[in-house]
Enzyme design. Structure first.
Site, PDB file in Angstrom:
ATOM      1  N   ASN A 164       5.831   9.441  13.330  1.00 43.18           N
ATOM      2  CA  ASN A 164       5.270   9.568  11.886  1.00 43.18           C
ATOM      3  C   ASN A 164       3.678   9.863  11.796  1.00 43.18           C
ATOM      4  O   ASN A 164       2.729   9.468  12.431  1.00 43.18           O
ATOM      5  CB  ASN A 164       5.313   8.463  11.189  1.00 43.18           C
ATOM      6  N   GLU A 165       3.581  11.206  11.396  1.00 43.74           N
ATOM      7  CA  GLU A 165       1.961  11.496  11.328  1.00 43.74           C
ATOM      8  C   GLU A 165       1.037  11.040  12.528  1.00 43.74           C
ATOM      9  O   GLU A 165      -0.053  10.479  12.412  1.00 43.74           O
ATOM     10  CB  GLU A 165       1.371  10.813   9.887  1.00 43.74           C
ATOM     11  N   GLU A 323       6.749  15.195   3.185  1.00 43.59           N
ATOM     12  CA  GLU A 323       6.207  13.874   2.312  1.00 43.59           C
ATOM     13  C   GLU A 323       5.246  14.376   1.168  1.00 43.59           C
ATOM     14  O   GLU A 323       4.442  15.253   1.422  1.00 43.59           O
ATOM     15  CB  GLU A 323       5.324  12.847   3.447  1.00 43.59           C
ATOM     16  N   TRP A 331      -4.439   4.892  -1.213  1.00 43.76           N
ATOM     17  CA  TRP A 331      -5.583   4.878  -0.273  1.00 43.76           C
ATOM     18  C   TRP A 331      -6.777   5.492  -0.735  1.00 43.76           C
ATOM     19  O   TRP A 331      -7.507   5.732   0.045  1.00 43.76           O
ATOM     20  CB  TRP A 331      -4.862   5.576   0.831  1.00 43.76           C
ATOM     21  N   GLU A 371       1.477  -0.920   1.267  1.00 39.18           N
ATOM     22  CA  GLU A 371       1.558   0.202   0.254  1.00 39.18           C
ATOM     23  C   GLU A 371       2.366  -0.183  -0.808  1.00 39.18           C
ATOM     24  O   GLU A 371       3.180   0.715  -1.470  1.00 39.18           O
ATOM     25  CB  GLU A 371       2.177   1.492   1.180  1.00 39.18           C
ATOM     26  N   HIS A 374       1.775   2.152  -3.727  1.00 34.23           N
ATOM     27  CA  HIS A 374       1.956   3.644  -3.836  1.00 34.23           C
ATOM     28  C   HIS A 374       3.157   4.017  -4.462  1.00 34.23           C
ATOM     29  O   HIS A 374       4.177   3.396  -4.202  1.00 34.23           O
ATOM     30  CB  HIS A 374       2.014   3.852  -2.145  1.00 34.23           C
TER      31      HIS A 374
END
Length: 688
Positions: A164-165, A323, A331, A371, A374
């Site tokens: 992921n990322e 995403e 953030w 998160e 979020h």
């Protein structure tokens, strides 16, 4: 009005991918392991209600799948996969290697990142592992192989989502293991230590190396490091991260050869460590994460630039927005919620520019963890909420426009050259002004073109420029020598090249090109600049033709080179230290082509006027005639064409189109009104 050109009449056949089978993708990250299992069925029911067909699963679940060293528990993931399969929802199954379990950190703290101050990071974050750690690699690949074997034949599996990322939090590591890997990488790149010393100019400050193992990762020194070393460390760091992806990919491809593999890029409004142009050649499907920045006064302009960059990475093939957010993120210093309708505009803007779907992070908003604030598809308020209803409406829209899947964005005649290497070179040295940033000028040109409805491709500097009539080279600090020939060919066949300041300054080793600025581009431009005159903070200069400049000025003059005539001065400075000296230049070629050089950053109004002049000169019409600021993009295939018209403003706007708007169902017969904040996707009549 159509701007269809002869080269775009060979329309592509729609391309389909096995990761989605029923129109455009909608969905996001679902984390069932974070919720009571009795809630799972409700989640899946809400997915079906919203039209979800694509779910990212298991992204951060390593510690719940391998509960101890070599002890696996897949029961909960089996049940989640089965539940989604029964609902007809495809799974992009993640290899959860972004989040090593606590037991692994405790047993092998050496896998952790080391900061440039020599401090090893502690457990508790994410992506806290070093890409150069063989211990981490060994454990990660064991997990990947176990997962691949277990789910190879599962009916829900559509796509592998590696980690992921990659590089988000672990873009750089400064451990001893990293230094050793860096030295090996440098030897492969430079060949001999003598060559390395020459390329870096290591005689400065007496930093001469006698062996590769004397080179270390650039930890904190209190002063600046050699720019050549820093740029090579950026390249190495990208390759180290890519190496991890490739290692996981090799396992997945061996065990599940028929399942496509990707990883989520972060092609965002800040240049990262990644050489994504190279990475894109290693994925079966380009997938990107994108999040709007709350303080950006024109968020959709940066979004359009990012989407065009992503399409450039995918070589024009459809890609996946894997995403983005339904509303606020968590953030940023101040996390702005999206206005009503913005969720749909953001999602469909990506689709307009080549995405075959839009997925969200995440499905259900967390109540705990880092998160928890979020935004998600199902917020803390539940499905009885504005956000869920907007996602449900988006799902209906995506089903109505499902025929777009597999089509291509219509060929642009304008290209902006951009990659990650040049920004990395720019930030790897101390420069004349902190106000010269790698993205500012590319974004400014892209915004001016997009507001006027002109299609733009954002491509790597070494791309094939055949078919582009206007090419923008904006703050391309490191312009590869091999790119210059392509620019010369654009001018030679009658096209226009525009170059902005601080382009072409350094070579591939981050050494300044001698002989005058703008380095490798000076002969193309017929210009020689001898000294930079950066402007002080918020200062402006006025040009003799009334245009205004910011950030930069430089002492330049026309110069004839062996390959061509000198440029003509098209304006001079009227104010500032260089009053009376040339400010802008144009070198006309016998072909009718031209190369323009700007020695300052034009303000918005001046740049917009320049762009209007250049596209008119080249006969480049907008994608469709419409009001200024109305986003207009066309996707085409052998089966049809679809005009996306996105109104980001608060007043109704007009576009010239003929066909049917698939969003509202209204016919378009000439002038079509796109209401404030709305999106139209017009299936165009064949006679357009």
């Amino acid at each position: 009005m159509s701007t269809l050109t002869s080269r775009s009449r060979d329309l592509p056949e729609p391309r389909t991918f096995p990761w989605i089978t029923d129109g455009l993708a909608l969905g996001g990250d679902w984390s069932p392991e974070q919720w009571p299992e009795e809630l799972w069925a409700d989640d899946v029911a809400l997915m079906r209600r919203a039209g979800v067909n694509s779910i990212n699963l298991a992204v951060f679940s390593w510690g719940l799948l391998e509960v101890a060293d070599g002890e696996f528990d897949f029961d909960w993931l089996d049940r989640a996969m089965d539940l989604l399969a029964d609902a007809g929802i495809g799974v992009n199954l993640a290899t959860p290697t972004a989040a090593p379990p606590i037991w692994l950190f405790r047993a092998h703290p050496e896998i952790g990142l080391v900061t440039d101050r020599g401090v090893r990071v502690s457990q508790g974050g994410r992506l806290g592992w070093s890409p150069s750690s063989p211990v981490f690699r060994r454990y990660a690949l064991r997990l990947v192989e176990t997962m691949a074997a277990r789910y190879a034949d599962h009916p829900a599996l559509r796509l592998w989502h590696v980690s992921n990322e990659l590089g988000n939090e672990n873009s750089h590591c400064f451990s001893d293991e990293t230094s050793a890997a860096f030295a090996t990488w440098l030897e492969a790149r430079h060949g001999t230590v003598e060559a390395l010393n020459a390329h870096w100019g290591s005689a400065f400050w007496g930093h001469r190396y006698t062996s590769f193992d004397q080179v270390e990762a650039p930890r904190f020194t209190g002063t600046s490091h050699n720019p050549g070393l820093l740029l090579d460390f950026e390249r190495f760091s990208s390759d180290a991260l890519l190496g991890h992806y490739l290692a996981e990919r090799e396992v997945l491809r061996r065990v599940t050869p028929d399942v496509p593999i990707t990883t989520n890029f972060m092609i965002q409004n800040h240049p990262g460590v990644h050489d994504y142009a190279g990475w894109a050649r290693e994925v079966d499907l380009v997938a990107n994460d994108h999040y709007t920045i709350g303080v950006d006064p024109e968020r959709w302009g940066e979004l359009a630039f990012s989407a065009d960059r992503t399409r450039g990475m995918s070589q024009g093939e459809p890609w996946l927005l894997i995403e983005h957010s339904t509303s606020a993120v968590n953030w940023q210093p101040r996390n702005r919620a999206k206005s009503p309708g913005e969720l749909a505009r953001n999602s469909l803007a990506h689709v307009a520019r080549g995405a075959d779907g839009a997925l969200f992070f995440q499905w259900r908003q967390s109540t705990a963890g880092s998160e928890q604030h979020h935004s998600s598809v199902v917020p803390h308020a539940g499905a009885d909420s504005r956000v869920y209803r907007e996602v449900e409406a988006l799902g209906a829209t995506l089903r109505r426009i499902g025929a777009v899947r597999g089509s291509a964005v219509e060929q642009a005649r304008v290209a902006i050259l951009f990659d990650e290497i040049s920004p990395n070179a720019l930030r790897s040295g101390t420069n004349p002004s902190i106000d010269v940033r790698a993205l500012d000028q590319p974004l400014a040109f892209h915004r001016a073109l997009t507001r006027s409805g002109v299609a733009v491709d954002v491509v790597a500097p070494t791309s094939d420029l055949t078919g582009y009539d206007l090419v923008v080279v904006a703050t391309l600090y490191l312009c590869p020598e091999e790119a210059v020939a392509g620019l010369e060919q654009v001018v030679a066949r009658g096209g226009t090249v525009v170059v902005t300041p601080f382009s072409g300054i350094v070579d591939r080793h981050n050494r300044v090109v001698e002989g005058g600025y703008p380095g490798v581009l000076r002969e193309l431009l017929g210009v020689r600049s001898e000294e930079f005159f950066p402007l002080l903070q918020d200062a402006e200069v006025e040009l003799c033709d009334g245009r205004r400049g910011t950030v930069w000025s430089e002492l330049a003059e026309p110069r004839a080179w062996a390959c061509g005539a000198a440029a003509t001065v098209t304006s001079t400075y009227a104010t500032g230290q260089l009053a009376g000296h040339p400010a802008t230049f144009r070198r006309d070629a016998p072909s009718g082509g031209a190369a323009l050089y700007l020695t300052t950053h034009l303000d918005d109004a001046s740049l917009a006027a320049l762009v209007d002049d250049l596209v008119a000169e080249q006969g480049i019409a907008p994608t469709a005639v419409g009001d200024d600021g109305l986003e207009r993009v066309r996707r085409t295939s052998s089966t049809g064409s679809w005009l996306f018209a996105i109104n980001h403003g608060d007043v109704d706007q007009q576009v010239v189109a003929t066909g049917v708007d698939l969003v509202s169902g209204r016919p378009a017969d000439g002038s079509f009104t796109v209401p404030a904040g709305a999106v139209a996707v017009i299936e165009e009549s064949p006679a357009r």
